[in-house]
Design a protein around this motif. Structure first.
Motif, PDB file in Angstrom:
ATOM      1  N   ASN A 162      -1.090  -2.812   2.840  1.00 50.48           N
ATOM      2  CA  ASN A 162      -0.318  -1.785   2.130  1.00 50.48           C
ATOM      3  C   ASN A 162      -0.440  -1.953   0.628  1.00 50.48           C
ATOM      4  OD1 ASN A 162       0.647  -0.371   4.288  1.00 50.48           O
ATOM      5  ND2 ASN A 162       2.652  -1.361   4.321  1.00 50.48           N
ATOM      6  N   ARG A 165      -3.632  -0.626  -0.383  1.00 50.47           N
ATOM      7  CA  ARG A 165      -3.640   0.822  -0.196  1.00 50.47           C
ATOM      8  C   ARG A 165      -2.948   1.555  -1.337  1.00 50.47           C
ATOM      9  NH1 ARG A 165      -1.491   1.345   5.677  1.00 50.47           N
ATOM     10  NH2 ARG A 165      -3.513   1.030   6.628  1.00 50.47           N
ATOM     11  N   TYR A 166      -1.787   1.029  -1.736  1.00 47.39           N
ATOM     12  CA  TYR A 166      -0.962   1.772  -2.689  1.00 47.39           C
ATOM     13  C   TYR A 166      -1.077   1.241  -4.120  1.00 47.39           C
ATOM     14  CZ  TYR A 166       0.667   3.602   1.710  1.00 47.39           C
ATOM     15  OH  TYR A 166       0.698   4.173   2.954  1.00 47.39           O
ATOM     16  N   ASP A 189       3.054  -6.187  -5.788  1.00 45.65           N
ATOM     17  CA  ASP A 189       1.887  -5.482  -6.319  1.00 45.65           C
ATOM     18  C   ASP A 189       2.283  -4.685  -7.542  1.00 45.65           C
ATOM     19  OD1 ASP A 189       2.631  -2.654  -5.632  1.00 45.65           O
ATOM     20  OD2 ASP A 189       2.495  -3.382  -3.574  1.00 45.65           O
ATOM     21  N   GLY A 221       1.859   4.680   9.846  1.00 37.64           N
ATOM     22  CA  GLY A 221       3.290   4.846   9.591  1.00 37.64           C
ATOM     23  C   GLY A 221       4.126   3.861  10.400  1.00 37.64           C
ATOM     24  N   LEU A 224       5.143  -1.104   8.615  1.00 36.35           N
ATOM     25  CA  LEU A 224       6.335  -1.831   8.151  1.00 36.35           C
ATOM     26  C   LEU A 224       7.363  -2.029   9.264  1.00 36.35           C
ATOM     27  CD1 LEU A 224       6.911  -0.541   4.514  1.00 36.35           C
ATOM     28  CD2 LEU A 224       5.996  -2.740   5.258  1.00 36.35           C
TER      29      LEU A 224
END
Ligand code: ADP
Length: 262
Positions: A162, A165-166, A189, A221, A224
């Protein structure tokens, strides 16, 4: 005909009985709504890749494409979407097993640092491609925790995937330290961050801040939700802090292993 004798004598007792009946009815209603919502989410999540697969395979079958390049692009879409469906099925299946109490975990004494390093190795290449600096800072003499090595690594892999990714460029930092009988691991991050109003929902199944963008990244999705289940199954807890536009921080905390935990 059931002969139920409720030993109610006073008005107070009657009042509290009716209150617990109300609470029960309320829980039942919430459970039904959750169930409905869950199934509607699941069908929606499957319908999207399926409609792509149907549409593009129909086009291929009928020869509705301009040239070889477009032919190849349609095949790639079908391939990507079938992989997505596979990931969805795997994640859903895992999550449903985790939510049952008999999910098998092989608890042993493990070092959090090892799990972090194995997870970091998995995302190193993608981080490099995106020009993201990856830093691991582990204090020395961190106590062991009682956990399942494979499942602990899965937690870090999901969080780090994640984070990559973000985040564009920037930095991902994993810190491990110990205090007051707890081993803490912090994954932070410098990515896009999450607006405060969305934070309470991000551990929910299928919750995404930006539906279509997250979908483009290939996520299901469920990442988490899986992380939270796995953390709690291993006696840990997880918190999130984030600032929109600045970055996100996940703080994991596990109890130090005690003697006899092996
Ligand atoms: P997904 O498969 O969409 O990534 P997750 O359950 O892993 O699903 O995450 C849920 C949502 O939380 C994501 O869609 C994204 O909006 C947000 N999110 C998770 N991790 C981060 C992060 N490190 N930075 C910013 N947003 C994040």
């Amino acid at each position: 005909n059931l002969d139920v004798k409720v030993p109610v004598t006073t008005r107070d007792e009657l009042g509290s009985l009716s209150q617990s009946m109300n609470e029960l009815a309320h829980d039942l209603k919430r459970y039904r709504i959750n169930k409905q919502e869950f199934f509607s989410n699941v069908s929606h999540e499957f319908r999207t890749p399926l409609s792509y697969i149907q549409g593009y395979s129909d086009a291929l079958k009928k020869g509705f494409y301009k040239d070889d390049k477009e032919h190849q692009r349609f095949i790639e879409i079908i391939n990507d979407e079938s992989h997505r469906m596979n990931r969805l099925i795997n994640d859903l299946f895992e999550l449903s097993r985790m939510e049952e109490e008999r999910f098998p975990l092989e608890l042993e004494l493990v070092e959090v640092e090892n799990a972090v390093n194995s997870a970091v190795a998995k995302i190193e290449a993608t981080a490099k491609e995106k020009d993201i600096r990856l830093i691991v800072k582990c204090d020395s003499d961190i106590p062991h925790i009682a956990a399942d090595a494979f499942r602990l690594e899965q937690i870090f892999t999901n969080l780090l995937q994640n984070a990559v990714r973000y985040t564009e460029k920037g930095q991902i930092l994993v810190e491990v330290n110990a205090e007051h009988g707890k081993v803490k691991a912090i994954v932070s991050d410098t990515g896009k961050g999450i607006n405060t109003e969305y934070l309470p929902h991000i551990f929910d199944r299928f919750y995404r801040v930006e539906k279509s963008r997250a979908r483009d990244h290939g996520g299901t999705g469920l990442g988490l939700a899986i992380v939270k289940q796995l953390t709690e199954l291993q006696y840990g807890s997880i918190e999130v802090e984030s600032q929109f536009g600045k970055g996100t921080k996940f703080i994991l905390s596990f109890p130090e292993a005690k003697e006899g935990d092996e």
